[in-house]
Design an enzyme around this catalytic site. Structure first.
Site, PDB file in Angstrom:
ATOM      1  CE  LYS A   1      -3.465  -2.209   2.886  1.00 29.64           C
ATOM      2  NZ  LYS A   1      -4.096  -2.121   4.171  1.00 29.64           N
ATOM      3  CG  HIS A   2       4.657   1.327   0.025  1.00 28.86           C
ATOM      4  ND1 HIS A   2       4.571   0.317   0.943  1.00 28.86           N
ATOM      5  CD2 HIS A   2       5.673   1.004  -0.799  1.00 28.86           C
ATOM      6  CE1 HIS A   2       5.499  -0.581   0.693  1.00 28.86           C
ATOM      7  NE2 HIS A   2       6.187  -0.192  -0.370  1.00 28.86           N
ATOM      8  CB  ALA A   3       4.169   4.470  -5.064  1.00 30.60           C
TER       9      ALA A   3
ATOM     10  NE  ARG B   1       5.491  -0.584  -4.646  1.00 33.83           N
ATOM     11  CZ  ARG B   1       6.733  -0.629  -5.107  1.00 33.83           C
ATOM     12  NH1 ARG B   1       7.628  -1.389  -4.533  1.00 33.83           N
ATOM     13  NH2 ARG B   1       7.087   0.140  -6.115  1.00 33.83           N
TER      14      ARG B   1
END
Ligand code: T46
Length: 142
Positions: free
Chosen positions: A49-51, A96
């Site tokens: 839950k981040h890029a 992702r």
């Protein structure tokens, strides 16, 4: 289309077992600065839950399987990883999430940079806004 590559590693093996060798700037497309691994996740846990703003990574499911959901701000795709001879290569600016872990899943990640929390975009709206402003900037400088 969400940009990613599936790298197929050369497997050296015989009836006794198998071996894959990973080498910086050879079959891994960057200089490896960090390696970490993740295991023991419940099946339905959603990690990630981040890029990343700069980081490139190759992600290998060395045991078991899991799903990586990749998002470029407009589209999403799911990549199922289930082989230690395959690496998912993700460059920067891809959101992702990963989930659907088998009980024996071990995820090993090779990273192009040392750990830096400032490189993370952990809020989806901020990620989309950063992608949009990067596109606007690229259009304007052409
Ligand atoms: C990614 C996916 C595939 C560190 O101290 N050093 C490290 O090198 C890493 C990767 C994490 N951490 C700390 C930061 C958090 O306090 O470990 C904790 C868990 O990290 P995070 O919540 O970012 O873990 P994931 O599984 O959501 O994401 C990780 C990577 O952070 C990320 O870069 O792409 O695996």
């Amino acid at each position: 289309m969400v940009k990613y590559e599936l790298l197929n590693f050369n497997v050296r093996g015989n009836h006794e077992g198998s071996l894959v060798a990973l080498e910086s700037s050879k079959n891994i497309p960057f200089d490896i600065k960090r390696v970490y691994y993740i295991w023991g996740n419940k099946n339905d846990v959603v990690r990630g839950k981040h890029a990343h703003r700069k980081l490139e990574q190759v992600i290998i499911c060395t045991s078991g399987s899991c799903d990586f959901i990749l998002d470029n701000g407009t589209e999403r795709t799911t990549v199922h990883l289930n082989s230690p001879s395959q690496g998912l290569y993700i460059k920067s600016n891809i959101w992702r999430e990963f989930t659907n872990f088998s009980s024996d899943c071990v995820v090993m990640v090779l990273a192009s940079e040392h750990y830096d929390e400032k490189d993370y975009i952990r809020d989806y709206k901020t990620f989309v806004n950063e992608i949009k402003s990067a596109k606007t900037y690229n259009v304007n400088v052409r």
